[in-house]
Design a protein around this motif. Sequence first.
Motif, mmCIF file in Angstrom:
data_model
loop_
_atom_site.group_PDB
_atom_site.id
_atom_site.type_symbol
_atom_site.label_atom_id
_atom_site.label_comp_id
_atom_site.label_asym_id
_atom_site.label_seq_id
_atom_site.Cartn_x
_atom_site.Cartn_y
_atom_site.Cartn_z
ATOM 1 N N GLU A 89 0.803 -0.883 0.230
ATOM 2 C CA GLU A 89 -0.363 -0.128 -0.120
ATOM 3 C C GLU A 89 1.072 0.934 0.236
ATOM 4 O OE1 GLU A 89 -2.193 -0.265 3.447
ATOM 5 O OE2 GLU A 89 -3.795 -1.693 2.498
ATOM 6 N N ARG A 90 1.815 1.424 0.906
ATOM 7 C CA ARG A 90 2.845 1.951 1.026
ATOM 8 C C ARG A 90 3.469 2.384 -0.777
ATOM 9 N NH1 ARG A 90 7.716 3.838 5.198
ATOM 10 N NH2 ARG A 90 6.125 4.125 6.066
ATOM 11 N N TYR B 286 6.895 -0.506 -16.865
ATOM 12 C CA TYR B 286 6.527 -0.402 -15.337
ATOM 13 C C TYR B 286 5.746 -0.767 -14.426
ATOM 14 C CZ TYR B 286 4.118 2.848 -12.374
ATOM 15 O OH TYR B 286 2.930 3.546 -11.523
ATOM 16 N N GLU B 287 5.019 -1.811 -14.915
ATOM 17 C CA GLU B 287 4.207 -3.108 -14.193
ATOM 18 C C GLU B 287 5.664 -3.652 -13.907
ATOM 19 O OE1 GLU B 287 1.621 -1.080 -16.982
ATOM 20 O OE2 GLU B 287 3.531 -2.130 -17.603
ATOM 21 N N LEU C 101 3.725 5.581 -5.940
ATOM 22 C CA LEU C 101 3.967 5.811 -6.869
ATOM 23 C C LEU C 101 2.525 6.788 -7.200
ATOM 24 C CD1 LEU C 101 3.825 2.322 -7.375
ATOM 25 C CD2 LEU C 101 5.523 3.847 -8.978
ATOM 26 N N ASP C 102 1.837 7.225 -6.465
ATOM 27 C CA ASP C 102 0.582 8.181 -6.228
ATOM 28 C C ASP C 102 1.119 9.388 -6.582
ATOM 29 O OD1 ASP C 102 -1.681 6.290 -7.393
ATOM 30 O OD2 ASP C 102 -2.120 5.641 -5.460
ATOM 31 N N GLN C 103 1.507 9.796 -5.348
ATOM 32 C CA GLN C 103 2.477 10.751 -5.336
ATOM 33 C C GLN C 103 3.386 11.449 -6.188
ATOM 34 O OE1 GLN C 103 4.135 9.889 -1.452
ATOM 35 N NE2 GLN C 103 2.692 10.559 -0.242
ATOM 36 N N GLY C 104 4.377 10.224 -7.059
ATOM 37 C CA GLY C 104 4.629 11.135 -8.343
ATOM 38 C C GLY C 104 6.579 10.433 -8.148
ATOM 39 N N ASP D 292 2.560 2.269 -3.741
ATOM 40 C CA ASP D 292 1.175 2.502 -4.253
ATOM 41 C C ASP D 292 1.032 3.742 -4.283
ATOM 42 O OD1 ASP D 292 0.739 -0.048 -5.656
ATOM 43 O OD2 ASP D 292 -0.791 -0.863 -4.303
ATOM 44 N N LEU D 293 0.854 4.539 -2.711
ATOM 45 C CA LEU D 293 1.347 5.326 -2.832
ATOM 46 C C LEU D 293 2.288 6.506 -3.029
ATOM 47 C CD1 LEU D 293 -0.484 7.938 -1.402
ATOM 48 C CD2 LEU D 293 0.995 7.619 1.010
#
Length: 316
Positions: free
Chosen positions: A214-215, A261-262, A220-223, A217-218
Amino acid sequence: MTDETTRPKLLVLIGPTAVGKTRTSIELAKEFNCEIISGDSMQVYRGMDIGTAKITTDEMDGVPHHLIDIHEPDHPYSVAEFQEQSQRLIAEITERGRLPFIVGGTGLYVESVCYGYRFSESGADEAFRDEQFRFAEQFGAEALHRKLADQDPVSAERLHPNDLRRVVRALEVFHVTGVRLSEQLAPQTKQSPYDLCLIGLTMDRQMLYNRIEERIDLMLDQGLVAEVTALMDKGLAPGLVSMQGLGYKEIVSYLQGECSYEEAVVLLKRDTRRFAKRQLSWFRHMKDIEWVDLTDTGNFSANYQKIRAIIAGKFH
């Protein structure tokens, strides 16, 4: 050895990545009048914020923090430098009438301060060192790590394959001295120069792995990808110690077209799970740790009170 009434007090909070050290440390620091010394070998680097899960100014909530953002990413930060800086900071914080508080997950760094390790000046062989880095470039960090596992399995167990500089240093120590690094560290005294309160955080392994994913994923969302791109645009070489850190090495591989990327995300999550396992393995070899299980994450107050009671009991 001085007794506990004259030794400086030192509070230490360790645990694997994503276990919940940051929130707990801030609450403890506010209650016990602490200044926090970061025990993380990557958070020293400026511009490497997302991938290191670096605490933000807002999260600090007014608590002084040290050894964060003190070097550019091309600086070869070492455990000896961390130890020297931490010892100085502990003395200064104590002099200010506050409680020094090391928080982090880099086992050797934290342990070196807790027990005053003496790092031998075992000499250097620059040509040998360069040869090992070239070997890693050609055959990969895992292959170099296997070389260390053959020579010094104890050090290999404690060092992540991506931690190229330390892997190379361990190989170099054996090459120069004929004595394994683990054997040089083994006889060191486990007596602390401090009145030490050492707390370890743990939780159910699968829950920890879920939190790690989860961290990431976060991040990656944060840049995270943009952060690594900016570092590469500054000309930072992928082989730098900082750029070999978790979250950076994998994204560099993606940006250089070595994987999709995956695939990079899968590798990052796998490598971080393995890193957490290695952290726990290291901590299990340490003594004096009072363990607190945070598996019941929904009950922060109860978990916090357990930790608080340990500190209050130790420091009266």
